[in-house]
Design an enzyme around this catalytic site. Structure first.
Site, PDB file in Angstrom:
ATOM      1  N   GLU A  28       0.835  -1.208   0.000  1.00  0.00           N
ATOM      2  CA  GLU A  28       0.000   0.000   0.000  1.00  0.00           C
ATOM      3  C   GLU A  28       0.874   1.264   0.000  1.00  0.00           C
ATOM      4  O   GLU A  28       2.089   1.207   0.219  1.00  0.00           O
ATOM      5  CB  GLU A  28      -0.922   0.022   1.224  1.00  0.00           C
ATOM      6  CG  GLU A  28      -0.183   0.074   2.545  1.00  0.00           C
ATOM      7  CD  GLU A  28      -1.013   0.700   3.668  1.00  0.00           C
ATOM      8  OE1 GLU A  28      -1.476   1.839   3.488  1.00  0.00           O
ATOM      9  OE2 GLU A  28      -1.157   0.062   4.720  1.00  0.00           O
ATOM     10  N   LYS A 162      -3.277  -1.539  15.611  1.00  0.00           N
ATOM     11  CA  LYS A 162      -2.818  -0.663  16.693  1.00  0.00           C
ATOM     12  C   LYS A 162      -3.896  -0.501  17.742  1.00  0.00           C
ATOM     13  O   LYS A 162      -5.084  -0.513  17.418  1.00  0.00           O
ATOM     14  CB  LYS A 162      -2.528   0.732  16.129  1.00  0.00           C
ATOM     15  CG  LYS A 162      -1.195   0.848  15.511  1.00  0.00           C
ATOM     16  CD  LYS A 162      -0.732   2.293  15.506  1.00  0.00           C
ATOM     17  CE  LYS A 162       0.655   2.357  14.933  1.00  0.00           C
ATOM     18  NZ  LYS A 162       0.690   2.691  13.517  1.00  0.00           N
TER      19      LYS A 162
END
Ligand code: PSU
Ligand code: MN
Length: 308
Positions: A28, A162
């Site tokens: 990405e 995260k």
């Protein structure tokens, strides 16, 4: 020819690899433009590609430039993405407009999956995925990455997510949507900077070849949607969970005070965390992406070997 092919610019090396059934791994570009500061982002992007090559696979970093979906970038493309102040963060929602308006676009997990599938690339390496945000009850902030995992046939290798996200709700969402989250050498969901969390996974494997078998079987069964491989950060690079959670909570609170909304939330939090840890989190982020590239490259190769 399918109509989307007119918008695809697949780099010659990648095209050749795909035509010859050689392993290819997509990458990405939002992690480059909005996920890390310059010049660490360029160093990261190049090293990730190199690691994928070392595993016997061909890397294909994806971005939107000049009204085209670039599958495989030149060094110049990479510099543009890493340095320009006008890069649009492109998720599924933004794909058509950024292409039509010829803006510079960096692809998230969601849009990289879409473009990878268009190019017939089966594997995609990233750092962490987006998910259900903390405070979801009032904001309804759920990353489009989760919906994409529910519908697009690409296997994503990440280091979990995260703790800026609500991890238990993120996992529930994926379960509802039928997305298999497979721990690679872990029985619990890794939480990006740390190897563990309290969340048990429904499935874990010890061998790359088993991952390849699962990907191939899902394909044979014609089940739509992605597979998420969760690969923990190497022990030596991990950061204490309590220390990180304190910093993350502070960043999340500040984002509310600063009225940060929509697609700005994730980049805002990532930047704050790097600042607050004085770059320590950045080192961990780099290490886990490299580790994912290693596993992703091996997995793409094992999958192609199985198909022979
Ligand atoms: N999480 C990270 N680093 C990142 C991202 C997420 O630890 O760089 C990026 C990825 O591109 C991901 C996107 O797809 O943020 C999610 O953004 P949002 O929450 O707005 O969907
Ligand atoms: Mn969001």
């Amino acid at each position: 020819m399918k109509s989307f092919e007119a918008y695809l610019d697949i780099k010659a090396e990648v095209k050749k690899a795909l035509a010859n059934n050689l392993p290819v791994v997509a990458l990405e570009s939002t992690i480059i433009s909005h996920g890390m500061p310059y010049p660490d982002n360029v160093i990261m992007a190049k090293k990730v590609e190199q690691i994928i090559r070392e595993q016997g696979a061909i890397p294909a970093t994806i971005a939107i430039l000049d009204g085209r979906i670039k599958v495989g970038l030149t060094d110049e493309d990479l510099e543009t993405l890493a340095k320009s102040k006008h890069v649009v963060k492109v998720s599924r929602r933004d794909l058509a407009s950024v292409i039509a308006m010829k803006q510079i676009g960096a692809t998230t997990v969601a849009s990289t999956m879409i473009c990878a599938e268009m190019a017939n690339i089966k594997f995609f390496v990233t750092g962490g995925i987006g998910g259900v945000h903390k405070g979801y009850e009032s904001t309804l902030d759920v990353s489009a990455d989760l919906e994409e995992l529910a519908q697009t046939n690409v296997t994503v290798i990440c280091a979990g997510a995260k703790a800026i996200l609500d991890l238990p709700r993120t996992m529930e969402y994926l379960e509802t949507k039928g997305v298999s989250v497979i721990g690679y050498k872990t029985k619990v969901l890794p939480a990006f900077y740390t190897r563990t969390s309290d969340i048990k996974l429904h499935l874990h494997v010890e061998k790359i070849n088993d991952l390849a078998k699962i990907v191939l079987t899902k394909e044979h069964l014609n089940l739509k949607g992605g597979i998420l491989v969760a690969n923990p950060i190497p022990e030596a690079d991990s950061i204490d969970g309590d220390y990180m959670n304190e910093i993350i909570d502070k960043a999340v609170k500040q984002s509310v005070v600063d009225h940060v909304e929509g697609k700005d939330v994730t980049p805002y939090l990532l930047k704050k965390i790097v600042e607050e840890t004085k770059g320590k989190s950045l080192q961990a982020n780099l290490a886990l992406v490299y580790n994912n590239a290693c596993i992703g490259g091996q997995l793409a190769k094992a999958y192609q070997d199985l198909k022979k």
